[in-house]
Design a protein around this motif. Sequence first.
Motif, PDB file in Angstrom:
ATOM      1  N   TYR A 173       0.425  -0.795   9.134  1.00 39.54           N
ATOM      2  CA  TYR A 173      -0.676  -0.637   8.177  1.00 39.54           C
ATOM      3  C   TYR A 173      -1.108  -1.962   7.562  1.00 39.54           C
ATOM      4  O   TYR A 173      -2.286  -2.178   7.315  1.00 39.54           O
ATOM      5  N   VAL A 174      -0.160  -2.841   7.277  1.00 39.58           N
ATOM      6  CA  VAL A 174      -0.462  -4.144   6.680  1.00 39.58           C
ATOM      7  C   VAL A 174       0.433  -5.213   7.302  1.00 39.58           C
ATOM      8  O   VAL A 174       1.558  -4.929   7.714  1.00 39.58           O
ATOM      9  N   ALA A 175      -0.078  -6.434   7.366  1.00 40.74           N
ATOM     10  CA  ALA A 175       0.701  -7.543   7.924  1.00 40.74           C
ATOM     11  C   ALA A 175       1.729  -8.069   6.918  1.00 40.74           C
ATOM     12  O   ALA A 175       2.815  -8.510   7.294  1.00 40.74           O
ATOM     13  N   ASP A 176       1.368  -8.017   5.630  1.00 40.03           N
ATOM     14  CA  ASP A 176       2.253  -8.514   4.577  1.00 40.03           C
ATOM     15  C   ASP A 176       1.855  -7.851   3.262  1.00 40.03           C
ATOM     16  O   ASP A 176       0.733  -7.359   3.120  1.00 40.03           O
ATOM     17  N   ILE A 177       2.750  -7.855   2.332  1.00 41.98           N
ATOM     18  CA  ILE A 177       2.463  -7.320   1.002  1.00 41.98           C
ATOM     19  C   ILE A 177       2.121  -8.521   0.121  1.00 41.98           C
ATOM     20  O   ILE A 177       2.958  -9.042  -0.607  1.00 41.98           O
ATOM     21  N   ALA A 178       0.891  -8.980   0.271  1.00 43.73           N
ATOM     22  CA  ALA A 178       0.403 -10.154  -0.454  1.00 43.73           C
ATOM     23  C   ALA A 178      -1.109 -10.185  -0.337  1.00 43.73           C
ATOM     24  O   ALA A 178      -1.701  -9.395   0.406  1.00 43.73           O
ATOM     25  N   GLY A 179      -1.739 -11.082  -1.051  1.00 48.27           N
ATOM     26  CA  GLY A 179      -3.173 -11.320  -0.932  1.00 48.27           C
ATOM     27  C   GLY A 179      -4.020 -10.066  -1.041  1.00 48.27           C
ATOM     28  O   GLY A 179      -3.939  -9.330  -2.025  1.00 48.27           O
TER      29      GLY A 179
END
Length: 68
Positions: free
Chosen positions: A30-36
Amino acid sequence: MMKLVRFCATGAEKPDLVDDSGELRDFSSYVADIAGETLSSAGLAALAALDPSSPPCVAAPTNSSASG
């Protein structure tokens, strides 16, 4: 309510979530990272619309850092 976390060895963390029942689920599709952008108002609204029971369960990591 879902709790966002990163898991795996330091430097190779992957996004994950803890669902309402306490299950750890692989969130990397779902997401590449939990940031930005993921943590922006729009990104969090999109995450809130997802079914937290959809991602597969994973084994508890030995190292994690909470992101939310």
